[in-house]
Scaffold this motif. Structure first.
Motif, PDB file in Angstrom:
ATOM      1  N   PHE A   1     -31.750  21.262 -30.963  1.00  0.00           N
ATOM      2  CA  PHE A   1     -30.347  21.539 -31.226  1.00  0.00           C
ATOM      3  C   PHE A   1     -29.988  20.402 -32.445  1.00  0.00           C
ATOM      4  N   LEU A   2     -30.832  19.449 -32.746  1.00  0.00           N
ATOM      5  CA  LEU A   2     -30.448  18.115 -33.521  1.00  0.00           C
ATOM      6  C   LEU A   2     -30.924  18.590 -34.734  1.00  0.00           C
ATOM      7  N   SER A   3     -30.144  19.449 -35.455  1.00  0.00           N
ATOM      8  CA  SER A   3     -30.291  19.392 -36.993  1.00  0.00           C
ATOM      9  C   SER A   3     -29.881  18.256 -37.866  1.00  0.00           C
ATOM     10  N   ASP A   4     -30.104  18.270 -39.033  1.00  0.00           N
ATOM     11  CA  ASP A   4     -29.910  17.249 -39.942  1.00  0.00           C
ATOM     12  C   ASP A   4     -28.488  17.069 -40.021  1.00  0.00           C
ATOM     13  N   GLU A   5     -27.656  18.219 -39.982  1.00  0.00           N
ATOM     14  CA  GLU A   5     -26.262  18.227 -40.188  1.00  0.00           C
ATOM     15  C   GLU A   5     -25.691  17.504 -39.095  1.00  0.00           C
ATOM     16  N   LEU A   6     -26.209  17.789 -37.929  1.00  0.00           N
ATOM     17  CA  LEU A   6     -25.630  17.156 -36.626  1.00  0.00           C
ATOM     18  C   LEU A   6     -25.898  15.638 -36.531  1.00  0.00           C
ATOM     19  N   LEU A   7     -27.246  15.342 -36.815  1.00  0.00           N
ATOM     20  CA  LEU A   7     -27.617  13.789 -36.887  1.00  0.00           C
ATOM     21  C   LEU A   7     -26.836  13.198 -37.888  1.00  0.00           C
ATOM     22  N   ASP A   8     -26.586  13.822 -39.071  1.00  0.00           N
ATOM     23  CA  ASP A   8     -25.763  12.800 -39.993  1.00  0.00           C
ATOM     24  C   ASP A   8     -24.177  12.825 -39.449  1.00  0.00           C
ATOM     25  N   ARG A   9     -23.581  13.781 -38.812  1.00  0.00           N
ATOM     26  CA  ARG A   9     -22.352  13.718 -38.329  1.00  0.00           C
ATOM     27  C   ARG A   9     -22.217  12.677 -37.330  1.00  0.00           C
ATOM     28  N   LEU A  10     -23.415  12.699 -36.470  1.00  0.00           N
ATOM     29  CA  LEU A  10     -23.338  11.612 -35.216  1.00  0.00           C
ATOM     30  C   LEU A  10     -23.419  10.231 -35.558  1.00  0.00           C
ATOM     31  N   VAL A  11     -24.292   9.978 -36.607  1.00  0.00           N
ATOM     32  CA  VAL A  11     -24.241   8.879 -37.109  1.00  0.00           C
ATOM     33  C   VAL A  11     -22.986   8.238 -37.796  1.00  0.00           C
ATOM     34  N   LEU A  12     -22.409   9.263 -38.697  1.00  0.00           N
ATOM     35  CA  LEU A  12     -21.255   8.825 -39.378  1.00  0.00           C
ATOM     36  C   LEU A  12     -20.077   8.579 -38.255  1.00  0.00           C
ATOM     37  N   ALA A  13     -20.197   9.202 -37.381  1.00  0.00           N
ATOM     38  CA  ALA A  13     -19.130   8.937 -36.095  1.00  0.00           C
ATOM     39  C   ALA A  13     -19.292   7.684 -35.367  1.00  0.00           C
ATOM     40  N   GLY A  14     -20.623   7.180 -35.371  1.00  0.00           N
ATOM     41  CA  GLY A  14     -21.003   5.886 -34.928  1.00  0.00           C
ATOM     42  C   GLY A  14     -21.696   5.976 -33.761  1.00  0.00           C
TER      43      GLY A  14
ATOM     44  N   ARG B   1     -36.864  13.138 -37.640  1.00  0.00           N
ATOM     45  CA  ARG B   1     -35.840  13.028 -38.449  1.00  0.00           C
ATOM     46  C   ARG B   1     -34.736  12.063 -37.752  1.00  0.00           C
ATOM     47  N   ALA B   2     -34.739  11.846 -36.401  1.00  0.00           N
ATOM     48  CA  ALA B   2     -34.062  10.692 -35.734  1.00  0.00           C
ATOM     49  C   ALA B   2     -34.584   9.512 -36.168  1.00  0.00           C
ATOM     50  N   LEU B   3     -36.075   9.441 -36.253  1.00  0.00           N
ATOM     51  CA  LEU B   3     -36.513   7.850 -36.477  1.00  0.00           C
ATOM     52  C   LEU B   3     -36.116   7.660 -38.107  1.00  0.00           C
ATOM     53  N   GLN B   4     -35.659   8.447 -38.818  1.00  0.00           N
ATOM     54  CA  GLN B   4     -35.286   8.178 -40.306  1.00  0.00           C
ATOM     55  C   GLN B   4     -33.851   7.879 -40.511  1.00  0.00           C
ATOM     56  N   ARG B   5     -33.119   7.973 -39.441  1.00  0.00           N
ATOM     57  CA  ARG B   5     -31.608   7.603 -39.425  1.00  0.00           C
ATOM     58  C   ARG B   5     -31.524   6.079 -39.158  1.00  0.00           C
ATOM     59  N   ASP B   6     -30.435   5.744 -39.314  1.00  0.00           N
ATOM     60  CA  ASP B   6     -29.945   4.363 -38.987  1.00  0.00           C
ATOM     61  C   ASP B   6     -29.298   4.281 -37.459  1.00  0.00           C
TER      62      ASP B   6
END
Length: 354
Positions: free
Chosen positions: A92-105, A139-144
């Protein structure tokens, strides 16, 4: 004096869309409802910070089934300067959720695979999800955010360990965790089918050693051997109620994820009592804290401050006595219990049910 805990495992829900036969979740999942709401979890995070906890591991079941609550909890933990690790199977780890989680810290994601190849992996997951997991990994590996790839090893997939390592290398994974299945919950129910043979374990260990040398500096490989093939037990949780605690979906507070299986103990709930009070004063947390509770052969053993008598949950599940020496220890008078189990079996695996 009671030491402070360093790490909290927050099990947000036991719901999951997969049917992994090695799952350590309790057999009676309905007993852990209703689940704590987001406000209660954020209060738990506040109390954890006050208690000195440094790491928050967000797990389940599948924690991303509560996406809004998950983001709120991560944000609260970041405000309290607690390191956050999401433990997920990724479907369930969509791009939207990944971005929200990274933004949340969010600091770290631990994503699990059942094997290197879809047909085998999906058979253990109980659903056609392998390709979705690989997509989530990319997609997770592409995030900070730091990423660990995890694969639970058992008789059905351990012979493919080289392929799992090769997959991790191909995707550029920096940290790979290969942990033999531990026998709690559904894992214990399926032990006869899950426990690999000594020969399988020896081959896998050799593969890991070779890969560590070849990939040194590029990939860290964590490898956890099956308890049943150790000479001495692992220092489970670094001792009962010493460094870790778990909060179950309904708010019960446990010294470790499997502790609810010990029917002789009663575990208090964050709905009724603060986390610090439970950690310091509850009867369940003090039952096996330190070494004063130990009987022989643990009491006089020179390893009692190294492995702390082994796992209390495993001792209870195998002997009916949580104060017994862990039968995984070669010095245990009940070591025969693991010896008999290690002969192997062709029993069918029973899937975890939602």
């Amino acid at each position: 004096m009671v030491s402070r805990p360093l790490s909290l495992l927050a099990e947000l829900t036991y719901r999951c869309n997969l049917q992994c036969p090695y799952c350590y979740n309790p057999l009676d999942l309905s007993a852990y409802r209703p689940e704590l709401d987001a406000d209660a979890w954020c209060r738990v995070v506040d109390e954890a910070a006050a208690l000195g906890i440094l790491q928050l591991h967000l797990s389940g079941g599948e924690p991303t089934l509560r996406p809004d609550d998950l983001c709120s909890i991560v944000e609260r933990a970041r405000r309290r300067e607690i390191y956050t690790n999401l433990i997920t199977q990724g479907t369930f780890l969509s791009d939207e959720l990944l971005d929200r989680l990274v933004l949340a810290g969010l600091d770290h994601i631990q994503l699990s695979l059942q094997g290197a190849h879809a047909q085998l992996a999906d058979s253990f997951a109980g659903a056609a999800v392998h390709e979705r997991k690989l997509d989530a990994l990319v997609r997770a590996l592409q995030r900070d955010v730091a990423v660990t790839l995890n694969c639970v090893l058992h008789a059905g997939n351990i012979d493919g360990i080289d392929d799992v390592i090769a997959l991790a290398e191909r995707f550029g994974v920096k940290r790979l965790e290969l942990a033999n299945a531990q026998f709690y919950g559904w894992g214990l129910r399926n032990r006869a089918a899950l426990l690999p043979s000594r020969e399988q374990v020896d081959r896998a260990t050799a593969s890991v050693q070779g890969a560590r040398g070849r990939l040194r500096g590029r990939m860290e490989i964590s490898y956890v051997l099956a308890d049943y093939y150790e000479v001495f037990p692992k220092p489970c949780m670094h001792g009962w109620a010493s460094r870790f605690l778990t909060v179950a979906p309904d708010g019960r507070v446990l010294p470790c994820p499997a502790a609810a299986a010990i029917a002789t103990l009663t575990f208090e709930n964050v709905r009724e009592r603060g986390l610090a009070e439970i950690w310091q004063h509850s009867a369940a947390f003090n039952a096996y804290r330190g070494t004063g509770w130990m009987a022989e052969p643990c009491r006089s053993c020179d390893r009692k401050d190294i492995d702390f008598g082994g796992c209390r949950c495993q001792a209870y599940l195998l002997t009916g006595d949580a104060g017994a020496t862990d039968p995984a220890c070669s010095k245990s008078p009940r070591h025969d219990l693991v010896g008999r189990a290690a002969v192997g079996s062709s029993a069918a695996m029973l899937p975890r049910r939602p």
